[in-house]
Design a protein around this motif. Structure first.
Motif, PDB file in Angstrom:
ATOM      1  N   GLU A 193       0.818  -1.212   0.000  1.00 18.07           N
ATOM      2  CA  GLU A 193       0.000   0.000   0.000  1.00 18.07           C
ATOM      3  C   GLU A 193       0.852   1.263   0.000  1.00 18.07           C
ATOM      4  O   GLU A 193       0.393   2.328  -0.394  1.00 18.07           O
ATOM      5  CB  GLU A 193      -0.917   0.040   1.230  1.00 18.07           C
ATOM      6  CG  GLU A 193      -1.829  -1.151   1.377  1.00 18.07           C
ATOM      7  CD  GLU A 193      -1.270  -2.221   2.312  1.00 18.07           C
ATOM      8  OE1 GLU A 193      -0.033  -2.410   2.361  1.00 18.07           O
ATOM      9  OE2 GLU A 193      -2.071  -2.863   2.995  1.00 18.07           O
ATOM     10  N   GLY A 234       3.523   2.043  -1.817  1.00 13.62           N
ATOM     11  CA  GLY A 234       3.782   2.512  -3.176  1.00 13.62           C
ATOM     12  C   GLY A 234       2.595   3.253  -3.756  1.00 13.62           C
ATOM     13  O   GLY A 234       2.746   4.302  -4.394  1.00 13.62           O
ATOM     14  N   GLN A 235       1.398   2.724  -3.521  1.00 16.46           N
ATOM     15  CA  GLN A 235       0.188   3.390  -4.018  1.00 16.46           C
ATOM     16  C   GLN A 235      -0.018   4.719  -3.305  1.00 16.46           C
ATOM     17  O   GLN A 235      -0.389   5.714  -3.929  1.00 16.46           O
ATOM     18  CB  GLN A 235      -1.049   2.493  -3.823  1.00 16.46           C
ATOM     19  CG  GLN A 235      -2.322   3.083  -4.377  1.00 16.46           C
ATOM     20  CD  GLN A 235      -2.248   3.339  -5.873  1.00 16.46           C
ATOM     21  OE1 GLN A 235      -1.859   2.474  -6.632  1.00 16.46           O
ATOM     22  NE2 GLN A 235      -2.602   4.544  -6.296  1.00 16.46           N
ATOM     23  N   ALA A 259       2.310   7.195  -4.824  1.00 17.02           N
ATOM     24  CA  ALA A 259       1.836   7.610  -6.150  1.00 17.02           C
ATOM     25  C   ALA A 259       0.670   8.595  -6.017  1.00 17.02           C
ATOM     26  O   ALA A 259       0.614   9.601  -6.740  1.00 17.02           O
ATOM     27  CB  ALA A 259       1.417   6.394  -6.967  1.00 17.02           C
ATOM     28  N   ASP A 260      -0.248   8.317  -5.106  1.00 17.37           N
ATOM     29  CA  ASP A 260      -1.390   9.213  -4.877  1.00 17.37           C
ATOM     30  C   ASP A 260      -0.914  10.580  -4.391  1.00 17.37           C
ATOM     31  O   ASP A 260      -1.426  11.615  -4.826  1.00 17.37           O
ATOM     32  CB  ASP A 260      -2.365   8.613  -3.855  1.00 17.37           C
ATOM     33  CG  ASP A 260      -3.080   7.376  -4.369  1.00 17.37           C
ATOM     34  OD1 ASP A 260      -3.045   7.112  -5.584  1.00 17.37           O
ATOM     35  OD2 ASP A 260      -3.667   6.655  -3.530  1.00 17.37           O
TER      36      ASP A 260
END
Length: 171
Positions: free
Chosen positions: A42, A44-45, A48-49
């Motif tokens: 989670e 990495g996401q 990115a967000d």
């Protein structure tokens, strides 16, 4: 923060010494909290967000900056021909735009900081739960975070590096 950590460590070392004299075993775990967080899928996401949100704010800041620069150039081009009242009106408009841009930049920094805090909070909660579970299962008195040189030396005979065990549970 370092003072509080040092006081806690000193107290726990005191407990360890008294526990050792009573023939009890004392052990603790340690890990790099940041390294464990970065292992989470989670994470990495979330990064990115946050990069997307940061980019959106930067794009908006660039847009308002370009708008201000355009109006300022128009002001400079025409200032010699403006009557005094129009000149003062345009100056105050430019100042208002500049003030709004500065306020927007400060507010966006606060909002980005809050978004970062909100995004990482559930990841930290998940990691803390795993650390609690590992601590209970292995009978640790506590688990230290070795980030930022908080624990420059740990006795390997008394402590266990649990970084890899935590990473394995997070994947």
């Amino acid at each position: 923060m370092k003072k509080a950590t040092l006081i806690i460590i000193m107290a726990l070392v005191g407990l360890a010494v008294s526990a050792q004299t009573n023939e009890a075993t004392f052990k603790y775990g340690y890990l790099s909290y940041e390294a464990a967080l970065e292992t989470m899928p989670e994470y990495g996401q979330m990064q990115a967000d946050m990069a997307l949100l940061r980019s959106q704010y930067e794009d908006e800041q660039k847009r308002v900056e370009d708008d201000f620069n355009k109006k300022y150039e128009e002001f400079l081009d025409g200032q010699a021909s403006y009557p005094r009242t129009i000149l003062q009106k345009r100056q105050s408009e430019l100042q208002e735009i500049l003030d709004k841009n500065i306020a927007f930049k400060k507010e966006s920094e606060k909002l980005l900081s809050r978004a970062q805090y909100d995004a990482i909070a559930p990841l930290k909660q998940k990691l803390d739960e795993i650390l609690r579970k590992i601590g209970e299962e292995r009978g640790f008195a506590f688990i230290l975070n070795t980030d930022n040189n908080n624990a420059p030396w740990l006795n390997p005979a008394m402590g266990v590096d649990i970084t890899e065990a935590v990473k394995a549970l997070l994947k």
